[in-house]
Design a protein around this motif. Sequence first.
Motif, PDB file in Angstrom:
ATOM      1  N   LEU A   1      -7.136  10.417  -2.717  1.00 37.07           N
ATOM      2  CA  LEU A   1      -7.594   9.185  -3.358  1.00 37.07           C
ATOM      3  C   LEU A   1      -9.111   9.140  -3.440  1.00 37.07           C
TER       4      LEU A   1
ATOM      5  N   GLY B   1     -10.580   8.913  -6.988  1.00 39.19           N
ATOM      6  CA  GLY B   1     -11.125   7.573  -7.152  1.00 39.19           C
ATOM      7  C   GLY B   1     -10.094   6.472  -7.228  1.00 39.19           C
ATOM      8  N   SER B   2      -8.892   6.751  -7.720  1.00 38.76           N
ATOM      9  CA  SER B   2      -7.849   5.734  -7.817  1.00 38.76           C
ATOM     10  C   SER B   2      -6.507   6.410  -8.016  1.00 38.76           C
ATOM     11  N   LEU B   3      -5.426   5.665  -7.755  1.00 38.08           N
ATOM     12  CA  LEU B   3      -4.083   6.198  -7.961  1.00 38.08           C
ATOM     13  C   LEU B   3      -3.813   6.440  -9.441  1.00 38.08           C
ATOM     14  N   LYS B   4      -4.430   5.649 -10.306  1.00 38.53           N
ATOM     15  CA  LYS B   4      -4.242   5.820 -11.751  1.00 38.53           C
ATOM     16  C   LYS B   4      -4.781   7.173 -12.211  1.00 38.53           C
ATOM     17  N   ARG B   5      -5.984   7.535 -11.750  1.00 35.61           N
ATOM     18  CA  ARG B   5      -6.554   8.829 -12.121  1.00 35.61           C
ATOM     19  C   ARG B   5      -5.777   9.975 -11.497  1.00 35.61           C
TER      20      ARG B   5
ATOM     21  N   SER C   1       3.024   3.992  -1.442  1.00 36.68           N
ATOM     22  CA  SER C   1       3.032   4.494  -2.816  1.00 36.68           C
ATOM     23  C   SER C   1       3.929   5.707  -2.914  1.00 36.68           C
TER      24      SER C   1
ATOM     25  N   LYS D   1      -5.622  10.313   1.942  1.00 35.38           N
ATOM     26  CA  LYS D   1      -6.942   9.686   1.892  1.00 35.38           C
ATOM     27  C   LYS D   1      -7.931  10.558   1.139  1.00 35.38           C
TER      28      LYS D   1
ATOM     29  N   THR E   1       0.821  -1.210   0.000  1.00 32.70           N
ATOM     30  CA  THR E   1       0.000   0.000   0.000  1.00 32.70           C
ATOM     31  C   THR E   1       0.853   1.258   0.000  1.00 32.70           C
TER      32      THR E   1
END
Length: 667
Positions: free
Chosen positions: A585, A589-593, A568, A582, A566
């Motif tokens: 994220l 919505g996500s680490l990718k976005r 990052s 928190k 977890t």
Amino acid sequence: MADPSSYRPKTGEIPADPGVYRFRDPHGRVIYVGKAKSLRQRLNSYFANPATLLPKTYAMVHAAASVEWTIVGSELEALQLEYTWIKEFAPRYNLAFRDDKTYPYLAVSMGEKYPRVQVLRGERRKGTRYFGPYTAGAIRETMDTLLRVFPVRSCSAGVLRRAEQSGRPCLLGYIDKCSAPCVGRVTPEEHRRLAEDFCAFMGGEAKRFIGGLEKRMAAAVAELDYETAAKLRDDIIAMRKVFERNAVVLAEDTDADVFAVEEDELEAAVQVFHVRGGRIRGQRGWVVEKVEDTTPAGLVTHLLAQVYGEQSETDGRLPREVLVPVLPEDAEQLTAWLSALRGARVTLRVPQRGDKAALLETVHENAVQALRLHKSRRAGDITTRSLALQELQEALELPEAPLRIECFDISHVQGTNVVGSMVVVEDGLAKKSEYRRFSVTGDAARDDTAAMHDVLTRRFRSYLADRELPVDERGKFAYPPNLVVVDGGQPQVTAAVRALAELGIGEEVRVIGLAKRLEEVWLPEGDFPVILPRASQGLYLLQRIRDEAHRFAITFHRQKRGKSMTASLLDEIPGLGPARKKALLAHFGSLKRLRAASLAELAEAPGVGPALAGAIHARFHGLGTAGLGTAGDGGLPDLPGGADAAGEPAGETVPAINYSTGEILDS
């Protein structure tokens, strides 16, 4: 009358899965069949205070001498299997389903002007599509659920004529469970398309319709139309429930025996479901002792020979298909032998997809449960435990029976997140309150033997410290075990013995190792292992202890690995604490976005100002320290290895950014 407590299974032995249970009398006859969403909850209710039971239930549990159960995949499967077995066994305490009716089907009369959805039994009609079969309760619920989504006509011809003559729809039309083609609310073509969609859904295209409803629900939420979204949500839940798998009712021409095996190093649990006419007519299960080096394919060969070897050529009980988890090596010869026994062709195969593969999975779930139950009952038998401890004392030449055994195991993935576990068994029973786990770091984590040495040193250093305390102040580990078991062979045993010798207690504690492949017992002083008989209760006990230590170590390792995964790139950004991470994220919505967000989008996130947005953007896009100053004033160091945060080679031209304002400067 039997005492229910004499055959009551332990709560922990009963699975919490959906399934079907059978009570049998002292002669082995089935006297009651029932279904349950949770077998554990339902079966425990039968063994409650007798004064709270209904008279019929009281009589049934006192007439029974045993109870058994079969796990299935869903409530629908439990309904179907209960129906089949009530028809098959005609239990005297079951009142429902004891008539001679055939199974009901959900039918759509596509040959009519306005196709009609209805429940039909008996002979099939031309121009009508059939789906099922179902039990009486399940089919009404299914039909009622689907009419909410596909409002196809379900009324009789007489009701349809009256509605056409009066110009007023029936009640179903008023409550939106019929599109009312009789009064022109929809055209005949539109109504037929509804009926075709109904058939497509029932024919296996559920994902397409459910996906469409999910998109409509998301659009309604975006428009803040929560009432519509809630209705669509309920429709989606209902459709998913209707379409859940049904692996216990197959096509009517299906005749098959379905085998599944769950095995460990010493034993294998076998389950066989006998399917005739598309219904599960019987079930058998047993546990066999494995021969050394038996492969799964060889085990299947042995089982088929055992099951069918005593049947005569005129027996006629062999099915058309035999479904197995893996093909035996001599599959062609076995197929020819089975065909000769049956007097007709028999197919031996491994199902790969569809209802038969789903049924094989269900049979395997029952085999897993059977092996777990077998081990649990054997471990709980005091006579068996005493015999196991006596066998270990004799085989290992111990001065007394090993009443306290401690087992140690090491777990890691390629040398990372190394952990150790210690489980304790007293008088043959696990003592979970004294289990311990160890994090192994530094030089001790370089290999398994070093880790084992470290763990044993720490455990027995604690023992030596506790031993010096007054008796009334000593802890749980102030007394040494009678036997230490390590998971592994000679290297692990040597490391454990060295750790004890360094602490000066090498003569006090007996150490052995249990190697997994051949279940060999290694002693410190021998060049060759001790081989215990395969059926030895002492070997069973050592195996259970070793497996429990392995399970405990794996659980801790996964927890530790999960925490490390977890971590990052966000953890390395100064000024970005847990609360802001928190919130970020949650916002994206996500680490990718978050990684793909622009500088302006980052600055709009709650709690993120221009400076912090710049630091986050730089970390994700490999800008190094450009425009950031030093690490002391909030800047970030260059990434190691000349690569950016995404893992791509560095060296591309990037724009300069003023991180106090977020302005992009000319390069």
